[in-house]
Design an enzyme around this catalytic site. Structure first.
Site, PDB file in Angstrom:
ATOM      1  N   LYS A 224       7.439  -6.070  -3.826  1.00 50.69           N
ATOM      2  CA  LYS A 224       6.287  -5.240  -3.471  1.00 50.69           C
ATOM      3  C   LYS A 224       6.224  -4.002  -4.358  1.00 50.69           C
ATOM      4  O   LYS A 224       7.239  -3.360  -4.593  1.00 50.69           O
ATOM      5  CB  LYS A 224       6.397  -4.790  -2.007  1.00 50.69           C
ATOM      6  CG  LYS A 224       6.404  -5.932  -1.024  1.00 50.69           C
ATOM      7  CD  LYS A 224       6.694  -5.455   0.379  1.00 50.69           C
ATOM      8  CE  LYS A 224       8.109  -4.969   0.557  1.00 50.69           C
ATOM      9  NZ  LYS A 224       8.472  -4.730   1.969  1.00 50.69           N
ATOM     10  N   THR A 257       1.306   5.237   5.220  1.00 49.83           N
ATOM     11  CA  THR A 257       1.839   3.974   4.682  1.00 49.83           C
ATOM     12  C   THR A 257       3.145   3.589   5.363  1.00 49.83           C
ATOM     13  O   THR A 257       3.823   2.671   4.927  1.00 49.83           O
ATOM     14  CB  THR A 257       2.074   4.069   3.160  1.00 49.83           C
ATOM     15  OG1 THR A 257       2.921   5.184   2.909  1.00 49.83           O
ATOM     16  CG2 THR A 257       0.785   4.224   2.393  1.00 49.83           C
ATOM     17  N   GLY A 259       5.448   1.652   7.512  1.00 52.83           N
ATOM     18  CA  GLY A 259       5.376   0.324   8.128  1.00 52.83           C
ATOM     19  C   GLY A 259       4.542  -0.686   7.361  1.00 52.83           C
ATOM     20  O   GLY A 259       4.310  -1.800   7.844  1.00 52.83           O
ATOM     21  N   THR A 260       4.096  -0.326   6.163  1.00 52.74           N
ATOM     22  CA  THR A 260       3.281  -1.285   5.392  1.00 52.74           C
ATOM     23  C   THR A 260       4.083  -2.537   5.045  1.00 52.74           C
ATOM     24  O   THR A 260       3.561  -3.651   5.067  1.00 52.74           O
ATOM     25  CB  THR A 260       2.768  -0.663   4.074  1.00 52.74           C
ATOM     26  OG1 THR A 260       3.857   0.014   3.444  1.00 52.74           O
ATOM     27  CG2 THR A 260       1.649   0.312   4.316  1.00 52.74           C
ATOM     28  N   GLY A 261       5.375  -2.329   4.738  1.00 58.07           N
ATOM     29  CA  GLY A 261       6.224  -3.466   4.361  1.00 58.07           C
ATOM     30  C   GLY A 261       6.451  -4.406   5.541  1.00 58.07           C
ATOM     31  O   GLY A 261       6.353  -5.628   5.401  1.00 58.07           O
ATOM     32  N   CYS A 262       6.744  -3.824   6.713  1.00 56.14           N
ATOM     33  CA  CYS A 262       6.942  -4.641   7.920  1.00 56.14           C
ATOM     34  C   CYS A 262       5.660  -5.414   8.213  1.00 56.14           C
ATOM     35  O   CYS A 262       5.680  -6.603   8.563  1.00 56.14           O
ATOM     36  CB  CYS A 262       7.229  -3.753   9.128  1.00 56.14           C
ATOM     37  SG  CYS A 262       8.603  -2.626   8.883  1.00 56.14           S
TER      38      CYS A 262
HETATM   39  N1  LIG Z   1      -1.061   3.551  -0.909  1.00 51.41           N
HETATM   40  C1  LIG Z   1      -1.193   2.217  -0.931  1.00 51.41           C
HETATM   41  N2  LIG Z   1      -2.405   1.669  -1.202  1.00 51.41           N
HETATM   42  C2  LIG Z   1      -2.571   0.330  -1.201  1.00 51.41           C
HETATM   43  N3  LIG Z   1      -1.601  -0.544  -0.959  1.00 51.41           N
HETATM   44  C3  LIG Z   1      -0.369  -0.080  -0.699  1.00 51.41           C
HETATM   45  C4  LIG Z   1      -0.094   1.321  -0.665  1.00 51.41           C
HETATM   46  N4  LIG Z   1       1.221   1.491  -0.346  1.00 51.41           N
HETATM   47  C5  LIG Z   1       1.740   0.253  -0.186  1.00 51.41           C
HETATM   48  N5  LIG Z   1       0.792  -0.711  -0.411  1.00 51.41           N
HETATM   49  C6  LIG Z   1       0.970  -2.154  -0.276  1.00 51.41           C
HETATM   50  O1  LIG Z   1       1.582  -2.365   1.002  1.00 51.41           O
HETATM   51  C7  LIG Z   1       2.529  -3.417   0.929  1.00 51.41           C
HETATM   52  C8  LIG Z   1       3.910  -2.902   1.327  1.00 51.41           C
HETATM   53  O2  LIG Z   1       4.542  -2.359   0.197  1.00 51.41           O
HETATM   54  P1  LIG Z   1       5.658  -1.235   0.178  1.00 51.41           P
HETATM   55  O3  LIG Z   1       6.292  -1.332  -1.152  1.00 51.41           O
HETATM   56  O4  LIG Z   1       5.051   0.059   0.568  1.00 51.41           O
HETATM   57  O5  LIG Z   1       6.641  -1.740   1.334  1.00 51.41           O
HETATM   58  P2  LIG Z   1       7.824  -0.997   2.047  1.00 51.41           P
HETATM   59  O6  LIG Z   1       8.375   0.075   1.196  1.00 51.41           O
HETATM   60  O7  LIG Z   1       8.759  -2.047   2.469  1.00 51.41           O
HETATM   61  O8  LIG Z   1       7.119  -0.328   3.334  1.00 51.41           O
HETATM   62  P3  LIG Z   1       7.825   0.189   4.690  1.00 51.41           P
HETATM   63  O9  LIG Z   1       9.289   0.079   4.486  1.00 51.41           O
HETATM   64  O10 LIG Z   1       7.328   1.582   4.888  1.00 51.41           O
HETATM   65  O11 LIG Z   1       7.362  -0.676   5.780  1.00 51.41           O
HETATM   66  C9  LIG Z   1       2.438  -3.954  -0.477  1.00 51.41           C
HETATM   67  O12 LIG Z   1       1.525  -5.025  -0.510  1.00 51.41           O
HETATM   68  C10 LIG Z   1       1.934  -2.765  -1.282  1.00 51.41           C
HETATM   69  O13 LIG Z   1       1.304  -3.183  -2.456  1.00 51.41           O
HETATM   70  C1  LIG Z   2      12.903  -0.108  12.845  1.00 49.72           C
HETATM   71  C2  LIG Z   2      12.368  -0.037  11.453  1.00 49.72           C
HETATM   72  N1  LIG Z   2      12.275  -1.163  10.728  1.00 49.72           N
HETATM   73  C3  LIG Z   2      11.788  -1.115   9.480  1.00 49.72           C
HETATM   74  C4  LIG Z   2      11.388   0.061   8.916  1.00 49.72           C
HETATM   75  C5  LIG Z   2      10.891   0.094   7.488  1.00 49.72           C
HETATM   76  O1  LIG Z   2       9.666   0.617   7.403  1.00 49.72           O
HETATM   77  C6  LIG Z   2      11.483   1.225   9.706  1.00 49.72           C
HETATM   78  N2  LIG Z   2      11.104   2.431   9.218  1.00 49.72           N
HETATM   79  N3  LIG Z   2      11.976   1.145  10.969  1.00 49.72           N
HETATM   80 MG   LIG Z   3      10.123  -1.881   3.944  1.00 49.00          MG
END
Ligand SMILES: Nc1ncnc2c1ncn2[C@@H]1O[C@H](COP(=O)(O)OP(=O)(O)OP(=O)(O)O)[C@@H](O)[C@H]1O
Ligand SMILES: Cc1ncc(CO)c(N)n1
Ligand SMILES: [Mg+2]
Length: 548
Positions: A224, A257, A259-262
């Site tokens: 990502k 942003t 929780g976007t990854g989850c």
């Molecule tokens: N500001 C943004 N605008 C558009 N898309 C975004 C933005 N930030 C993240 N994304 C998208 O959101 C998704 C999650 O990516 P990210 O790399 O942020 O995950 P993460 O770090 O695991 O997130 P988290 O741990 O906070 O849940 C990807 O598809 C990324 O491209």
């Molecule tokens: C519990 C939990 N899982 C995943 C993430 C990653 O975003 C977070 N911040 N908290």
């Molecule tokens: Mg993440």
């Protein structure tokens, strides 16, 4: 404690879904509005429906933005039933992680078996796995049950920078979980950590990392790009062992942003559970997350640097906040038209509406008991044009069809008209619905069914409405106290009794007075309206000074 006996998987026949309402609760109007408009479909739902299911094995985020909470909301938004096995509790908010309380592996095992032995799962999605023991437990349970796909989000560090799982899990992850993973979704720092600290800071390095991580066992690797600095293109890279696929999306400028990854991993799991192939699932998930970030970009939840998403934006209920057509203050001087009075004084309804607004009416209701539909519509259209020029809301009495035909701001319903829930289903969330109530029970129902305000009376005897029971100031007070809805007093309101109705102590729901003859059976409507506004100002000021 003895472990649960693992029951055999068998098809379960569920009873039909029951009615959607709980008595006396209305979590928010929009929820009720949704439920009301969908009640017809749940009644006719076939007995046996196979629902796609995701089991999320993740940590709880007390702040509601990431982890289990994000996973459940994402699945709900995408039409998938989500079960949970919680690996750790976190004390977390938009500022950071204040504490972590891991769940013992034995109890994680119990949750996994409870869910998988009864409900089952099409897809298992993992998030925070705080220890090697917890990964080993998970893998041993996965061996026992049929699962179509495993989505692994290798959560290590929260966006705030707080560590959620240490390097101690890397060995178990690599040996046990990655070989059975269908898709692994590291962000850039996580990709680096999986590769023992290799640099993953730009697009080229993301591609190289995908190839290396693929060798660790997962069928697909999605790196990502949310952490790509200095780039407006939020590109994610999917590698299947032979080809690279890119998923582009422009960066949304927002603090929200967390929780976007989850959410992305859960959305992939949900799409797979519904039957998509991997590339389509990733595409749909990326689109859902992109749309969700966009639609959440202006929310202010919490004071920290990482705000949550509005996963359920498709329900539309937060969008309506702050831009609703209806403001309770607009009930202050509620003008109800009467065409026979206006005819007597030689003015059309729309002329009367213009005058009453110029005099200070704050909302207008067009009330026509005798007119033919075509004439009513014409009057309503002309009056609406005037009201729109002044930015004053205009509702139609009784006739939902006329309100729809002229696109009025809403409708005012009596107890013998269409039920509020049906009117809401027809008009949608943005129109105003008022309802006449004489009793606490009627007021409570108006609230439950999604009305915006209550008109309560007759407070005093009136000739404007035949056979109308008078409830008095005491009856009005009871209605006001029976729901959180704002109330406008109606029935025999004249300049000499406004003080009695509105002065302190006044129920806090009471927001104004509705007037018919006091405004329209007068030689000069604007002067009459000004007069009422002056009396109201006096009544409210007095109560204000008494209250302090
Ligand atoms: N500001 C943004 N605008 C558009 N898309 C975004 C933005 N930030 C993240 N994304 C998208 O959101 C998704 C999650 O990516 P990210 O790399 O942020 O995950 P993460 O770090 O695991 O997130 P988290 O741990 O906070 O849940 C990807 O598809 C990324 O491209
Ligand atoms: C519990 C939990 N899982 C995943 C993430 C990653 O975003 C977070 N911040 N908290
Ligand atoms: Mg993440």
């Amino acid at each position: 404690m003895a472990m649960l006996a693992v029951q055999k998987l068998r098809p379960v026949r569920h009873p039909p879904v029951q009615g959607p309402f709980q008595k006396s609760t209305r979590p928010n109007a929009q929820f009720v509005r949704m439920a009301a408009s969908e009640s017809a479909t749940s009644d006719t739902m076939p007995i046996s429906v196979k629902v796609p299911r995701v089991l999320t094995v993740a940590g709880s985020d007390s702040g509601g933005g990431a982890g289990i909470q994000a996973d459940m909301k994402t699945c709900a938004a995408l039409g998938v039933f989500c079960t949970t096995a919680i690996t750790a509790l976190t004390a977390q908010n938009t500022i950071g992680v204040q504490g972590i309380y891991p769940v013992p592996a034995k109890f994680l095992e119990k949750q996994l078996k409870s869910v998988l032995s009864d409900i089952g799962a099409d897809v298992v999605k993992t998030g925070m796995l705080p220890s090697a023991e917890c990964i080993e437990t998970l893998c041993s349970v996965l061996d026992l049950f049929p699962i179509r796909a495993v989505v692994v989000d290798p959560v290590m560090v929260a966006t705030s920078g707080d560590e959620l799982a240490g390097a101690g899990i890397l060995d178990a992850l690599g040996k046990k979980l990655l070989p059975r993973t269908d898709i692994l979704t590291p962000n850039m720092p996580e990709a680096s950590q999986l590769l023992g600290g290799a640099s993953v800071t730009n697009f080229e390095e993301m591609k190289k990392a995908a190839v290396e991580i693929h060798k660790m066992g997962p069928r697909y690797v999605l790196i990502k790009g949310g952490h790509l600095s200095g780039s407006d293109d939020m590109v994610d890279i999917l590698y299947d062992g032979s080809e690279m696929h890119e998923y582009h999306g422009s960066r949304v400028e927002t603090r929200n942003t967390h929780g976007t990854g989850c959410s992305l991993a859960s959305a992939i799991a949900a799409e797979l559970a519904k039957g998509s192939q991997m590339r389509q699932a990733v595409q749909a998930a990326k689109e859902y997350v992109k749309e969700t970030i966009q639609r959440s970009s202006k929310l202010t939840i919490g004071g920290g640097s990482q705000g949550p998403l509005n996963h359920l934006h498709r329900l539309n209920h937060w969008e309506r906040l702050g831009q609703s057509h209806f403001k309770p203050e607009s009930l202050l001087l509620y003008a109800v038209t009467d065409s026979s009075m206006n005819e007597r004084w030689g003015r059309s309804t729309s002329e009367a509406v213009k005058e009453v607004i110029e005099g200070g009416a704050t909302i207008v209701q067009i009330r026509e008991k005798e007119a033919e539909s075509g004439d009513f519509l014409q009057e309503a259209e002309a009056s609406l044009k005037v009201a729109r020029e002044y930015g004053i809301p205009l509702v139609i009495n009784d006739r939902l069809d006329i309100a729809l035909a002229c696109d009025a701001d809403g409708v005012h319903l009596g107890q013998s008209d269409l039920p509020v829930s049906r009117a809401r289903a027809i008009l949608g969330p943005n129109k105003i619905i008022g309802v006449s109530c004489k009793t606490p029970e009627q007021a409570q129902r108006a609230w439950e069914e999604g009305a915006d305000y209550i008109g309560s009376g007759g407070v005093y005897p009136t000739n404007t409405k035949q056979n109308n029971k008078t409830i008095g100031v005491e009856g009005l007070r009871k209605v006001c106290e029976s729901s959180p809805l704002p109330v406008v007093a109606i029935g025999g309101i004249k300049d000499h009794n406004v003080q009695e109705v509105m002065a302190s102590p006044r129920p806090k729901q009471l927001r104004g007075v509705a007037v018919v003859s006091g405004l329209f059976n007068q030689p000069d409507v604007a002067v009459a309206a000004k007069h009422f506004r002056a009396i109201l100002a006096e009544a409210l000021d007095e109560s204000y000074s008494r209250a302090f």
